[in-house]
Design an enzyme around this catalytic site. Structure first.
Site, PDB file in Angstrom:
ATOM      1  N   ARG A 132      -7.660  22.516  14.303  1.00  0.00           N
ATOM      2  CA  ARG A 132      -8.693  22.513  13.271  1.00  0.00           C
ATOM      3  C   ARG A 132      -8.333  21.449  12.252  1.00  0.00           C
ATOM      4  NH1 ARG A 132     -11.413  24.290  16.350  1.00  0.00           N
ATOM      5  NH2 ARG A 132     -12.516  26.266  16.491  1.00  0.00           N
TER       6      ARG A 132
ATOM      7  N   HIS B   4     -14.589  15.641  18.203  1.00  0.00           N
ATOM      8  CA  HIS B   4     -14.496  17.077  18.494  1.00  0.00           C
ATOM      9  C   HIS B   4     -14.973  17.379  19.917  1.00  0.00           C
ATOM     10  CE1 HIS B   4     -14.317  21.178  16.277  1.00  0.00           C
ATOM     11  NE2 HIS B   4     -13.939  21.309  17.537  1.00  0.00           N
TER      12      HIS B   4
ATOM     13  N   GLU C 182     -15.256  17.276   8.755  1.00  0.00           N
ATOM     14  CA  GLU C 182     -16.159  16.816   9.813  1.00  0.00           C
ATOM     15  C   GLU C 182     -17.566  17.373   9.624  1.00  0.00           C
ATOM     16  OE1 GLU C 182     -15.697  19.244  13.812  1.00  0.00           O
ATOM     17  OE2 GLU C 182     -13.712  18.531  13.179  1.00  0.00           O
TER      18      GLU C 182
END
Length: 322
Positions: free
Chosen positions: A241, A288, A270
């Site tokens: 994360r 991602h 993000e």
């Protein structure tokens, strides 16, 4: 008897959407555009279930007022974007999708490790810009992977799968830190051994890969002091994360040569990625993509379907969190 009304915050693979629509009264976010907090709150107030993704933010405030939703079927294994305690206080169940994305996320972490070690992203950019003028003995020399030490922070499903790839696939030595002890015999099955602290792992490793949960407990786990504990020639890999890494501290460490490089799939704010990271040649950046295979994303959707189905049939959802 009417079917439960379900709201899906982002589009899923078609196969998973189809099964969901067979079982429930489903509303999709047809435009697949990220929702605002007021839109998420409206969905919570209007539907029996809301199925968010890791890109949706659900802080405590969205659970205030006349909330109709009884379950959040999260499309993703991480759930630090949801205030689970606030949801639980309102009687809302929260589920996630563990297990099905293990291999693909471990594969992506390996991709990042190899890319930063062998300067893959940098080399492709040079080639596409027509700046490569041919082979030479000193051109774009990287770092060998075999025989190097990789340190893993977090030895859950993905950490273990990554360890196996590193040790048995690429001949790397593996050490790790986990918040709870792992039986040495089990760890040896993954070619790994546990060290007492995060700092011990950082100091020993040529590559450090993060596989720990996000959220308050691990926010900025990798801060300036921790980055300084790493070897000057080491690389940081993050597929966990974004909030696990203090991004400003990482940028400073990369600029000053405190560490050699980084491979990142997740970011602190993000989808915003800092200009500094985007202009650094010693950083490999991906948008991602950890679970982004057709097989895994479909399996994730089916996990959500199974959890929501169990809930509305009066059974315990298999992947309830909190």
């Amino acid at each position: 008897m009417s079917r439960p009304r379900i709201f899906v915050t982002r589009r899923w693979p078609a196969a998973a959407e189809a099964v969901l629509a067979e079982r429930f009264d489903v509303t999709l976010n047809e435009g697949d555009i990220p929702l605002s907090l007021p839109q998420i709150q409206q969905a919570l107030n209007s539907y029996d279930a809301v199925l968010p993704t890791v890109s949706d933010k659900l802080p405590a405030g969205v659970f205030e007022g006349d909330v109709r939703a009884r379950i959040l079927g999260n499309f993703g294994v991480g759930y630090n974007h949801i205030d689970v305690a606030a949801a639980k206080a309102r009687g809302i169940a929260v589920t996630n999708t563990p297990g099905v994305l293990t291999d693909c996320t471990a594969d992506l972490a390996m991709l990042l490790l190899l890319s930063v070690a062998r300067r893959g992203g940098e080399g492709e950019r040079q080639l596409r810009a027509r700046e490569w003028h041919g082979w030479s003995p000193t051109h774009m020399v990287g770092t060998k992977v075999a025989g190097k030490m990789v340190g893993i922070i977090g030895f859950g499903r993905i950490g273990k799968a990554f360890a196996k790839r590193c040790h048995f696939g690429f001949g790397m030595d593996v050490v790790f830190h986990n918040r709870s002890p792992v039986d040495p015999t089990e760890a040896a099955g993954y070619g790994a051994r546990q060290l007492p602290t995060v700092d011990d792992v950082l100091a020993a490793s040529d590559f450090v890969s993060l596989h720990c949960p996000g959220g308050a407990e691990n926010r900025h786990l990798m801060n300036a002091a921790r980055l300084a504990t790493m070897k000057p020639g080491a690389f940081l890999i993050n597929t966990a994360r974004g909030d696990v890494v203090d991004e400003e501290a990482l940028i400073a460490a990369l600029r000053k040569g405190v560490i050699r490089g980084a491979g990142l799939d997740v970011y602190e704010a993000e989808p915003a990625v800092s200009e500094a990271l985007r202009t650094m040649e010693n950083v490999m950046l991906l948008p991602h993509l950890g679970s982004a295979t057709e097989e895994t994303r479909t399996a994730m959707g089916m996990k959500v379907v199974d959890n929501v189905t169990a809930f509305f049939e009066g059974r315990e959802p298999p992947d309830r969190v909190g």
